[in-house]
Design an enzyme around this catalytic site. Structure first.
Site, PDB file in Angstrom:
ATOM      1  N   GLY A 261      -5.760  -0.297   2.628  1.00 12.43           N
ATOM      2  CA  GLY A 261      -5.266  -0.438   4.183  1.00 12.43           C
ATOM      3  C   GLY A 261      -6.821  -0.936   4.742  1.00 12.43           C
TER       4      GLY A 261
ATOM      5  N   SER B 109      -5.357  -3.475  -0.794  1.00 11.08           N
ATOM      6  CA  SER B 109      -5.477  -4.777   0.078  1.00 11.08           C
ATOM      7  C   SER B 109      -4.856  -5.834  -0.697  1.00 11.08           C
ATOM      8  CB  SER B 109      -6.938  -4.951   0.438  1.00 11.08           C
ATOM      9  OG  SER B 109      -7.057  -3.740   1.411  1.00 11.08           O
TER      10      SER B 109
ATOM     11  N   HIS C  59       1.229   9.036  -4.049  1.00 11.25           N
ATOM     12  CA  HIS C  59       0.493   8.077  -3.257  1.00 11.25           C
ATOM     13  C   HIS C  59      -0.720   8.688  -2.760  1.00 11.25           C
ATOM     14  CE1 HIS C  59      -0.513   5.105  -0.269  1.00 11.25           C
ATOM     15  NE2 HIS C  59       0.001   4.254  -0.920  1.00 11.25           N
TER      16      HIS C  59
ATOM     17  N   GLU D 170      -4.602   2.599  -7.595  1.00  9.10           N
ATOM     18  CA  GLU D 170      -4.996   2.306  -6.158  1.00  9.10           C
ATOM     19  C   GLU D 170      -6.220   3.148  -5.688  1.00  9.10           C
ATOM     20  OE1 GLU D 170      -1.281   0.858  -3.698  1.00  9.10           O
ATOM     21  OE2 GLU D 170      -1.290   3.174  -3.883  1.00  9.10           O
TER      22      GLU D 170
ATOM     23  N   ASN E 185       5.314  -1.558  -0.193  1.00 13.57           N
ATOM     24  CA  ASN E 185       5.146  -0.329   0.203  1.00 13.57           C
ATOM     25  C   ASN E 185       5.376  -0.282   1.819  1.00 13.57           C
ATOM     26  OD1 ASN E 185       4.871   2.431   1.076  1.00 13.57           O
ATOM     27  ND2 ASN E 185       2.895   2.749   0.070  1.00 13.57           N
ATOM     28  N   TRP E 186       6.339  -0.259   2.280  1.00 15.21           N
ATOM     29  CA  TRP E 186       6.328  -0.335   3.862  1.00 15.21           C
ATOM     30  C   TRP E 186       6.003   0.912   4.632  1.00 15.21           C
ATOM     31  CZ3 TRP E 186      11.556  -3.512   4.087  1.00 15.21           C
ATOM     32  CH2 TRP E 186      11.401  -5.058   3.728  1.00 15.21           C
ATOM     33  N   LYS E 187       5.622   1.985   3.904  1.00 10.77           N
ATOM     34  CA  LYS E 187       5.046   3.240   4.625  1.00 10.77           C
ATOM     35  C   LYS E 187       5.891   3.670   5.717  1.00 10.77           C
ATOM     36  CE  LYS E 187       0.678   2.123   2.795  1.00 10.77           C
ATOM     37  NZ  LYS E 187      -0.873   2.141   2.933  1.00 10.77           N
TER      38      LYS E 187
ATOM     39  N   GLU F 177      -1.856   8.796   0.153  1.00 15.65           N
ATOM     40  CA  GLU F 177      -1.664   9.130   1.488  1.00 15.65           C
ATOM     41  C   GLU F 177      -0.842  10.634   1.293  1.00 15.65           C
ATOM     42  OE1 GLU F 177       0.011   5.615   2.845  1.00 15.65           O
ATOM     43  OE2 GLU F 177      -2.000   4.645   2.736  1.00 15.65           O
TER      44      GLU F 177
ATOM     45  N   GLY G 102       0.790  -3.014   0.520  1.00 15.14           N
ATOM     46  CA  GLY G 102       1.000  -2.107   1.732  1.00 15.14           C
ATOM     47  C   GLY G 102       1.420  -3.214   2.883  1.00 15.14           C
ATOM     48  N   GLY G 103       0.171  -3.520   3.662  1.00 14.85           N
ATOM     49  CA  GLY G 103       0.091  -4.175   4.868  1.00 14.85           C
ATOM     50  C   GLY G 103       0.587  -5.715   4.654  1.00 14.85           C
TER      51      GLY G 103
HETATM   52  P1  PGA Z   1      -2.298  -1.933   1.478  1.00 14.13           P
HETATM   53  O1  PGA Z   1      -1.707  -0.612   0.900  1.00 14.13           O
HETATM   54  O2  PGA Z   1      -1.816  -3.169   0.578  1.00 14.13           O
HETATM   55  O3  PGA Z   1      -2.186  -1.925   2.754  1.00 14.13           O
HETATM   56  O4  PGA Z   1      -3.985  -1.523   1.141  1.00 14.13           O
HETATM   57  C1  PGA Z   1      -1.474  -0.420  -0.454  1.00 14.13           C
HETATM   58  C2  PGA Z   1      -0.645   1.028  -0.903  1.00 14.13           C
HETATM   59  O5  PGA Z   1      -0.945   1.885   0.027  1.00 14.13           O
HETATM   60  O6  PGA Z   1       0.111   1.098  -1.436  1.00 14.13           O
END
Ligand code: PGA
Length: 250
Positions: free
Chosen positions: A176, A214, A98, A170, A9-11, A100, A235-236
């Site tokens: 994050g 994470s 998600h 999640e 997920n590149w957000k 966010e 994500g990251g």
């Molecule tokens: P993260 O994000 O790996 O940076 O914790 C995961 C996500 O939001 O899908």
């Protein structure tokens, strides 16, 4: 057995060039090391979808997804994107709910339920994200929150096909933050989700449950080997091909 999903997920990161380059580098870095029982899903920002889809053309085992959509085919919805526009750019998957979107953009369960139904009817495979906040965990509300989000998220779609519907667990406090849920916490949450799915969904034993929060190259192997963990949502650590290729092949 459906394949495990290794999702990036590149957000709201990456320009078109950067996204296409990372996709290319990833394919090269993974080479022929992608295990047969896994597929890779890239979820770039909307602006990069088409470029990445061209980059992935002809690659087996690689798929493209959208981070969000609005549950209408078209219309006066300034700033939104439709499932048809996503599939037109090469997407076969989309995220719904998600954390966010839930916590920053204020999306609510009834709206998410509508998206799940609409997305499935629009030929998208839907990944419904669920997860508790740290306050909810401290108050002992994990089960109530997860099963509540699950039940409400599926309220409109009803019975779903395992091939087309995926859950991502999640924990909000692990996204994050560099703080990963421990293997016991992950196993417990995934078992709980499975034990709800089996009696409530005809294909409940086959619905894939991804873990996200994470995930890194050095913890992925442990996480992916747990019972009822059918992939990861990253994500990251997915932003660089070097790091994500290690996760994909872990
Ligand atoms: P993260 O994000 O790996 O940076 O914790 C995961 C996500 O939001 O899908």
């Amino acid at each position: 057995m459906l394949k495990k999903i290794m999702a990036a997920n590149w957000k709201m990161y990456k320009t078109r060039d950067d996204a296409s380059r990372t996709a290319r580098e990833l394919v090269v870095a993974v080479g022929d090391k992608l295990p047969d029982d896994r597929e890779v899903l890239l979820i770039p920002p909307f602006t990069a979808l088409y470029g990445v889809s061209e980059m992935l053309a002809g690659q087996t085992g690689y798929f493209l997804g959208g981070q969000n959509f609005y549950p209408e085919q078209e219309g006066a919805y300034t700033g939104e994107i439709s499932p048809q526009q996503l599939t037109d750019c090469g997407c076969s998957f989309a995220l719904v709910g998600h954390s966010e979107r839930r916590h920053v953009l204020g999306e609510r369960d009834d709206f998410l339920a509508e998206k799940v139904l609409y997305g499935l009817n629009s030929n998208l495979k839907i990944i419904l994200c669920i997860g508790e906040t740290i306050e909810e965990r401290k108050q002992g509300l994990v089960e109530q929150v997860l099963l509540g989000q699950l039940e409400k998220g599926l309220a409109r779609a009803g019975q779903v096909k395992a091939e087309n519907f995926i859950i991502a667990y999640e924990p909000v406090w692990a996204i994050g933050t560099g703080e990963t849920a421990g293997p016991e916490d992950i196993a417990q949450a995934h078992d709980l989700i499975r034990s709800w799915l089996e009696p409530n969904q005809q294909e409940g034993k086959d619905i894939r449950i991804l873990y996200g929060g994470s995930v890194k190259p050095d913890n992925c192997a442990t996480i992916i080997s747990l019972d009822n963990v059918d992939g990861v949502l990253v994500g990251g650590a997915s932003l660089k091909a070097d790091s994500f290729s290690k996760i994909v092949t872990a």
